[in-house]
Scaffold this motif. Structure first.
Motif, PDB file in Angstrom:
ATOM      1  N   THR A  28       0.854  -1.180   0.000  1.00 21.05           N
ATOM      2  CA  THR A  28       0.000   0.000   0.000  1.00 21.05           C
ATOM      3  C   THR A  28       0.895   1.237   0.000  1.00 21.05           C
ATOM      4  O   THR A  28       2.042   1.174   0.455  1.00 21.05           O
ATOM      5  N   ALA A  30       1.081   5.590   0.769  1.00 23.49           N
ATOM      6  CA  ALA A  30       0.563   6.868   1.248  1.00 23.49           C
ATOM      7  C   ALA A  30       1.479   7.922   0.641  1.00 23.49           C
ATOM      8  O   ALA A  30       2.648   8.018   1.001  1.00 23.49           O
ATOM      9  N   LEU A  54      -3.822  -0.613  -1.952  1.00 18.14           N
ATOM     10  CA  LEU A  54      -4.449   0.697  -1.790  1.00 18.14           C
ATOM     11  C   LEU A  54      -3.395   1.783  -1.989  1.00 18.14           C
ATOM     12  O   LEU A  54      -2.262   1.640  -1.538  1.00 18.14           O
ATOM     13  N   LEU A  56      -3.184   6.014  -1.387  1.00 18.59           N
ATOM     14  CA  LEU A  56      -3.815   7.241  -0.918  1.00 18.59           C
ATOM     15  C   LEU A  56      -2.895   8.419  -1.193  1.00 18.59           C
ATOM     16  O   LEU A  56      -1.724   8.384  -0.820  1.00 18.59           O
ATOM     17  N   THR A  58      -2.454  11.936  -0.019  1.00 14.94           N
ATOM     18  CA  THR A  58      -2.864  12.856   1.042  1.00 14.94           C
ATOM     19  C   THR A  58      -1.950  14.073   0.969  1.00 14.94           C
ATOM     20  O   THR A  58      -0.970  14.173   1.687  1.00 14.94           O
ATOM     21  N   LEU A  67      -7.444  10.778   6.918  1.00 12.27           N
ATOM     22  CA  LEU A  67      -7.395   9.494   6.223  1.00 12.27           C
ATOM     23  C   LEU A  67      -6.313   8.549   6.746  1.00 12.27           C
ATOM     24  O   LEU A  67      -6.468   7.333   6.665  1.00 12.27           O
ATOM     25  N   LEU A  68      -5.232   9.114   7.275  1.00 10.60           N
ATOM     26  CA  LEU A  68      -4.111   8.276   7.703  1.00 10.60           C
ATOM     27  C   LEU A  68      -3.885   8.292   9.209  1.00 10.60           C
ATOM     28  O   LEU A  68      -3.038   7.554   9.716  1.00 10.60           O
ATOM     29  N   ALA A  93      -1.607   3.918   6.370  1.00  6.76           N
ATOM     30  CA  ALA A  93      -1.941   3.182   5.144  1.00  6.76           C
ATOM     31  C   ALA A  93      -2.057   1.691   5.428  1.00  6.76           C
ATOM     32  O   ALA A  93      -2.958   1.022   4.907  1.00  6.76           O
ATOM     33  N   SER A  97      -5.626  -0.647   5.046  1.00 10.17           N
ATOM     34  CA  SER A  97      -5.601  -1.628   3.962  1.00 10.17           C
ATOM     35  C   SER A  97      -5.403  -3.031   4.504  1.00 10.17           C
ATOM     36  O   SER A  97      -5.224  -3.221   5.704  1.00 10.17           O
TER      37      SER A  97
END
Length: 172
Positions: A28, A30, A54, A56, A58, A67-68, A93, A97
């Motif tokens: 994943t 971030a 995933l 993200l 950010t 979100l994190l 993250a 995930s």
């Protein structure tokens, strides 16, 4: 502005994907300054749905927080471009995930935003597994696009190195 993936980026992604698939691991991301280029790079590889979980982006501190789960205090104490923040981003993250590995990036791609302590080209990275997150700060040269490509390649490379070290004693 679209950043085209380099041949090196695609090769790193392909090699990473092979190692992840063979090891049964999922990754994943971030991302902040790389703006989704890590996710873009790995999803160029056929079969990436088997090992990519995933991504993200950010970009704002507010999204890093919501979100994190990066704390406001951590951001205020160290700034978004810091190893402590990217480690928190990677943890977030992983929590969001089903992945076993993560990488996170935050930096100053330019052309503005640099300071004497954190000049343009400064990028912080975190990578690894939940109980074994590592971090580093690199200074890249070039324009905004070049900094982002170098940061993307660096993140892919440290993930590859991490996996190769993890499975050195076993066949992956």
């Amino acid at each position: 502005m679209k950043t085209d993936l380099t041949a090196q980026t695609l090769q790193l992604s392909k090699t990473l994907g092979t190692l992840l698939a063979n090891a049964g691991e999922r990754v994943t991301f971030a991302e902040s300054c790389t703006g989704g280029s890590l996710a873009q790079a790995v999803t160029e590889i056929p079969g990436s749905s088997g090992w990519f979980d995933l991504g993200l982006v950010t970009y704002s501190n507010a999204m890093k927080q919501s979100l994190l789960g990066v704390s406001k205090g951590l951001l205020e104490r160290h700034g978004a471009v810091s190893e402590s923040v990217v480690v928190a981003m990677a943890r977030g993250a992983l929590a969001a995930s089903g992945a076993t590995l993560a990488a996170a990036t935050s930096g100053i791609a330019g052309p503005d935003g640099g300071t004497d302590q954190k000049p343009v080209g400064t990028v912080c990275f975190a990578w690894g597994a939940a109980g074994d997150l590592r971090s580093s700060t690199q200074l890249f040269n070039g324009d905004r696009g070049e900094v982002r490509v170098q940061a993307t390649n660096y993140a892919l490379r440290v993930l590859l190195d991490y996996l190769q070290q993890k499975y050195r004693s076993t066949t992956v």
